[in-house]
Design an enzyme around this catalytic site. Structure first.
Site, PDB file in Angstrom:
ATOM      1  N   GLY A 156      10.002  -1.302  -2.951  1.00 37.78           N
ATOM      2  CA  GLY A 156      10.104  -2.522  -2.158  1.00 37.78           C
ATOM      3  C   GLY A 156      10.199  -2.253  -0.672  1.00 37.78           C
ATOM      4  O   GLY A 156       9.811  -1.187  -0.176  1.00 37.78           O
ATOM      5  N   GLY A 158       0.767  -1.234   0.000  1.00 38.22           N
ATOM      6  CA  GLY A 158       0.000   0.000   0.000  1.00 38.22           C
ATOM      7  C   GLY A 158       0.799   1.286   0.000  1.00 38.22           C
ATOM      8  O   GLY A 158       0.244   2.359   0.263  1.00 38.22           O
ATOM      9  N   LYS A 211       9.661   9.610  -6.946  1.00 41.10           N
ATOM     10  CA  LYS A 211       9.953   8.173  -6.898  1.00 41.10           C
ATOM     11  C   LYS A 211      11.383   7.978  -7.380  1.00 41.10           C
ATOM     12  O   LYS A 211      11.649   7.985  -8.585  1.00 41.10           O
ATOM     13  CB  LYS A 211       8.972   7.407  -7.794  1.00 41.10           C
ATOM     14  CG  LYS A 211       9.205   5.901  -7.834  1.00 41.10           C
ATOM     15  CD  LYS A 211       8.494   5.188  -6.700  1.00 41.10           C
ATOM     16  CE  LYS A 211       8.636   3.681  -6.859  1.00 41.10           C
ATOM     17  NZ  LYS A 211       7.826   2.943  -5.886  1.00 41.10           N
ATOM     18  N   ASP A 243       4.332   4.383 -10.784  1.00 38.55           N
ATOM     19  CA  ASP A 243       3.702   4.821  -9.536  1.00 38.55           C
ATOM     20  C   ASP A 243       3.408   6.317  -9.577  1.00 38.55           C
ATOM     21  O   ASP A 243       2.387   6.775  -9.057  1.00 38.55           O
ATOM     22  CB  ASP A 243       4.603   4.489  -8.351  1.00 38.55           C
ATOM     23  CG  ASP A 243       4.697   2.983  -8.107  1.00 38.55           C
ATOM     24  OD1 ASP A 243       3.823   2.246  -8.604  1.00 38.55           O
ATOM     25  OD2 ASP A 243       5.639   2.543  -7.429  1.00 38.55           O
TER      26      ASP A 243
END
Length: 205
Positions: free
Chosen positions: A101, A14, A32, A43
């Site tokens: 990750g 999430g 990001k 994303d």
């Protein structure tokens, strides 16, 4: 201005939805540093589509094709992710930085995701999810951050609630709860906007 790193106890728990909610809540910029896979809709693309604030600036650094660990994705393209070359984006706005990750995911043969977090020197918002083993994964993540003296702003739980799991994590770790974001099959701008209301206080903390 508030600048937070959104880190997770693992993958697919999430972080990106949380990032969208916080971008909406703070009207923050989004960054990001490393994206592995899903280049057709990164994303950053997801956050852009799901937020209503059109003032947000979206930035990315390493874009890697394969949806695997960043260190392997980079190797497959004959690249090396050197965290020393990843510089914090310059903005006069609030900033949300989403990691790739879990905390100990490798970015290269020499660096883990947590090493980049340590280099950026920002407070971490840790995203957790309730599943069998999440207490262990959450507490290990908190321990790893504390060992490196990385400040933790708080925890956000995503997904289905589990009172006992959440109670134990919060009482044992003494890390503050910032909020909870439920699962939904309808991830609309309206859902993101509604969830963002609970985090507006972060602008003032």
């Amino acid at each position: 201005m508030k600048k937070f790193i959104i880190a997770g106890i693992g993958t697919n728990i999430g972080k990106t939805v949380t990032s969208a909610v916080l971008v909406e809540a703070l009207h923050a910029d989004y960054w990001k540093p490393v994206q592995s896979g899903n280049l057709n809709e990164t994303d950053a693309d997801f956050v852009r589509k799901k937020t209503k604030n059109h003032q947000t600036i979206f930035q990315e650094a390493f874009l890697l094709k394969e949806p695997v660990s960043p260190h392997l994705a980079a190797k497959l393209e004959s690249k090396v992710i050197d965290i020393e070359q990843i510089k914090l984006v310059n903005t006069n706005n609030h900033l949300i930085v989403e990691t790739a990750g879990g905390l100990l995911s490798p970015l290269s043969d020499n660096y883990l995701c947590i090493d980049l977090i340590n280099l950026l020197q920002l407070s971490v918002i840790l995203v957790s999810m309730n599943y069998l083993g999440s207490i262990n994964h959450t507490l290990l993540s908190i321990e790893a951050l504390k060992q490196r003296n990385i400040p933790i702003e708080g925890i956000i739980f995503c997904g289905d609630p589990n009172f006992e799991t959440e109670r134990f994590i919060l009482e044992y770790s003494k890390i503050p709860l910032l909020g909870k974001i439920p699962f939904t099959d309808n991830l609309t701008q309206e859902f993101i906007s509604e969830q963002a209301k609970q985090f507006s206080h972060l602008q003032c903390n």
